[in-house]
Scaffold this motif. Structure first.
Motif, short mmCIF file in Angstrom:
data_model
loop_
_atom_site.label_atom_id
_atom_site.label_comp_id
_atom_site.label_asym_id
_atom_site.label_seq_id
_atom_site.Cartn_x
_atom_site.Cartn_y
_atom_site.Cartn_z
N ASP A 106 0.83 -1.21 0.00
CA ASP A 106 0.00 0.00 0.00
C ASP A 106 0.87 1.26 0.00
N ILE A 107 1.91 1.26 0.85
CA ILE A 107 2.81 2.42 0.92
C ILE A 107 3.52 2.62 -0.43
N LEU A 108 3.96 1.52 -1.02
CA LEU A 108 4.64 1.58 -2.32
C LEU A 108 3.71 2.14 -3.39
N SER A 109 2.46 1.69 -3.38
CA SER A 109 1.51 2.12 -4.41
C SER A 109 1.18 3.61 -4.30
N HIS A 110 1.38 4.17 -3.11
CA HIS A 110 1.13 5.60 -2.91
C HIS A 110 2.38 6.44 -3.18
N GLY A 111 3.43 5.81 -3.71
CA GLY A 111 4.62 6.55 -4.14
C GLY A 111 5.48 7.06 -3.02
N GLN A 112 5.43 6.40 -1.84
CA GLN A 112 6.17 6.92 -0.69
C GLN A 112 7.56 6.30 -0.51
N PHE A 113 7.91 5.33 -1.36
CA PHE A 113 9.27 4.79 -1.31
C PHE A 113 10.22 5.72 -2.05
N ARG A 114 11.49 5.72 -1.60
CA ARG A 114 12.52 6.55 -2.23
C ARG A 114 13.76 5.70 -2.50
#
Length: 203
Positions: free
Chosen positions: A38-46
């Motif tokens: 879910d976090i990845l799909s919201h573009g929050q990974f760097r």
């Protein structure tokens, strides 16, 4: 669970590393994996980098994973549950190894297909406070053909021994951050973990 913490602490004391399969229930692993997705799909990974502070740089020729740092002041319910497990493990390690552990930091790590992390130590000049590395793998399935092994370079009386550890879901790897060089070999599919460190400083 308390006995398992003691077993991990004993192995860490005796040889500097430990591998434990089925560390958490499969239901909990799936919940953590879903939260990561879910976090990845919201573009929050760097893109992850090397170095600390002013020396921080993204160098994809050294490492090419992506991370999402957890904030210990605003953890989700699932992250809080994991933090509590790590607190209990930290207490057991302190009682056995007398390492003066005082805090924990962690991030979700995602290695896309084709990514890797060259040989390194987790404790270096700017992060001497990292004492014990703790990695929990979250993938549903993993085989050797998927690559992505954690290669640990274990010190021997003469030279060192290579140990390849595949990121099987539910597997926990614990080792001394300043004593075990390691790398992540090129992965052939998405590789998910929670990577954390017990530290000898407060937040």
């Amino acid at each position: 669970m308390e006995n398992e913490f003691e077993l991990i602490a004993n192995q860490l004391y005796e040889k500097g590393w430990c591998i434990t399969d089925h560390f958490i229930s499969d239901d909990f692993r799936k919940e953590l994996l879903q939260e990561q997705q879910d976090i990845l799909s919201h573009g929050q990974f760097r893109l992850a980098g090397v170095g600390k502070g002013d020396n921080f740089k993204v160098k994809t020729e050294i490492r090419s994973d992506k991370v999402f740092w957890m904030d210990h002041t605003s953890l989700t319910l699932l992250q809080t549950k994991y933090w509590e497990l790590m607190s209990a493990l930290s207490r057991a390690v302190n009682q056995r190894c007398f390492l003066g552990l005082r805090s924990f930091e962690a991030h979700f790590a995602m290695y896309p297909p084709g990514s890797f992390y060259l040989r390194h130590l987790d404790q270096f000049q700017n992060v001497k406070y990292r004492v014990v590395t703790v990695i929990l793998y979250l993938n549903d399935e993993w085989t050797e053909k998927d690559g992505g092994a954690l290669r640990m370079y274990l010190p021997m009386e003469e030279g060192e021994e290579k140990l390849d550890v595949y990121p099987k879901g539910g597997r926990l790897v614990v080792f001394l951050s300043g004593e075990i060089p390691h790398e992540v070999l090129t992965t052939n599919k998405e590789r998910i973990s929670i990577t954390g460190w017990f530290r000898d400083i407060e937040y």
